[in-house]
Scaffold this motif. Structure first.
Motif, short mmCIF file in Angstrom:
data_model
loop_
_atom_site.label_atom_id
_atom_site.label_comp_id
_atom_site.label_asym_id
_atom_site.label_seq_id
_atom_site.Cartn_x
_atom_site.Cartn_y
_atom_site.Cartn_z
N TRP A 27 -11.77 12.44 -76.55
CA TRP A 27 -11.17 14.33 -76.17
C TRP A 27 -11.44 14.64 -75.99
N ILE A 28 -13.57 14.99 -76.07
CA ILE A 28 -13.86 16.54 -76.00
C ILE A 28 -13.80 17.01 -74.66
N ASN A 29 -13.45 17.89 -74.64
CA ASN A 29 -13.79 18.25 -72.93
C ASN A 29 -14.71 19.57 -72.96
N GLY A 30 -15.97 19.70 -71.69
CA GLY A 30 -17.34 20.25 -71.57
C GLY A 30 -17.11 20.82 -69.88
N GLU A 31 -18.47 21.76 -69.97
CA GLU A 31 -18.56 22.02 -69.17
C GLU A 31 -18.63 21.18 -68.00
N PHE A 32 -17.58 21.25 -66.07
CA PHE A 32 -18.18 19.76 -65.95
C PHE A 32 -19.35 20.03 -64.43
N VAL A 33 -19.22 18.90 -64.27
CA VAL A 33 -21.03 19.53 -64.15
C VAL A 33 -21.14 18.61 -62.32
N ASN A 34 -20.38 17.36 -62.19
CA ASN A 34 -20.24 16.68 -61.02
C ASN A 34 -19.32 15.62 -61.32
N VAL A 35 -19.06 15.11 -59.91
CA VAL A 35 -17.89 14.05 -59.94
C VAL A 35 -18.26 12.67 -59.24
N THR A 36 -17.45 11.48 -59.92
CA THR A 36 -17.42 10.56 -58.82
C THR A 36 -16.33 10.16 -58.85
N VAL A 37 -16.08 9.03 -57.96
CA VAL A 37 -14.86 8.11 -58.22
C VAL A 37 -14.13 7.16 -57.71
N PRO A 38 -14.89 6.14 -58.38
CA PRO A 38 -15.05 4.45 -58.24
C PRO A 38 -14.09 3.60 -57.79
N GLY A 39 -14.37 3.57 -56.59
CA GLY A 39 -13.27 2.57 -55.65
C GLY A 39 -12.11 3.75 -55.79
N GLY A 40 -12.11 4.73 -55.96
CA GLY A 40 -10.85 6.29 -55.28
C GLY A 40 -9.77 5.80 -56.10
N LEU A 41 -10.40 5.12 -57.20
CA LEU A 41 -8.92 5.05 -57.94
C LEU A 41 -8.88 5.75 -59.36
N ILE A 42 -10.04 5.47 -60.21
CA ILE A 42 -10.57 6.77 -61.15
C ILE A 42 -11.40 7.57 -60.66
N ARG A 43 -11.02 8.68 -61.72
CA ARG A 43 -12.52 9.67 -61.41
C ARG A 43 -12.73 9.97 -62.81
N VAL A 44 -14.37 10.07 -62.67
CA VAL A 44 -15.18 10.11 -64.13
C VAL A 44 -16.21 11.52 -63.49
N GLU A 45 -16.36 12.12 -64.59
CA GLU A 45 -16.95 13.77 -64.55
C GLU A 45 -18.46 12.77 -65.40
N LEU A 46 -18.84 13.71 -65.12
CA LEU A 46 -20.33 14.73 -65.58
C LEU A 46 -20.09 15.97 -66.60
#
Length: 155
Positions: free
Chosen positions: A49-68
């Motif tokens: 559940w930890i939240n950090g500061e957004f660095v970068n994002v990708t959307v695998p297959g357009g279905l999910i969102r993964v952030e660094l």
């Protein structure tokens, strides 16, 4: 007989030399979650559940969102990968960490989403001022390799 033995030794030496030269590239990204859990390789486990500061994002297959993401964990600035909602059980997230500018890397994960629409994180690794010490977040939808995406560029 000596000619055959010499040829066999030379062939074996060439094969071993070739495999040793290829080892870093072949092993890049093939590690498991065990390479970064429970303090391995300097990683620390963090709650999903930890939240950090957004660095970068990708959307695998357009279905999910993964952030660094980055943030302070235990007083140390660290980076980690996080899969956001919506998602489904079996969706995967991991973080790649390189110390040589991306030529080779250690793959921290994958970590699978356990329940629908819950976040999941990789373990976290400290940041460094060394320009070759970089991270990227990656994800995959339901184990479908063609859906794999990683943040770019490395951070």
């Amino acid at each position: 007989m000596r000619t055959r033995l010499a040829a066999a030794v030379l062939a074996l030496a060439a094969a071993l030399t070739g495999s040793l030269l290829m080892a870093p590239a072949a092993s890049a990204g093939t590690e498991t979650a065990g390479e970064c859990e429970h303090g391995a390789n300097g990683f620390v486990d963090i709650p999903d559940w930890i939240n950090g500061e957004f660095v970068n994002v990708t959307v695998p297959g357009g279905l999910i969102r993964v952030e660094l993401q980055k943030g302070y964990v235990g007083g140390v600035l660290r980076g980690w990968a996080k899969i956001l909602t919506p998602n489904q059980p079996g969706d995967l997230v991991w973080m790649d960490w390189t110390r040589d500018g991306g030529r080779t890397w250690l793959q921290c994960g994958p970590f699978a989403v356990d329940s629908p629409n819950t976040t999941k994180t990789s373990a976290a690794q400290r940041t460094s001022s060394d320009p070759n010490w970089q991270f990227r977040a990656c994800g995959m939808v339901h184990g479908i390799s063609s859906s794999t995406r990683c943040t770019s560029p490395w951070w």
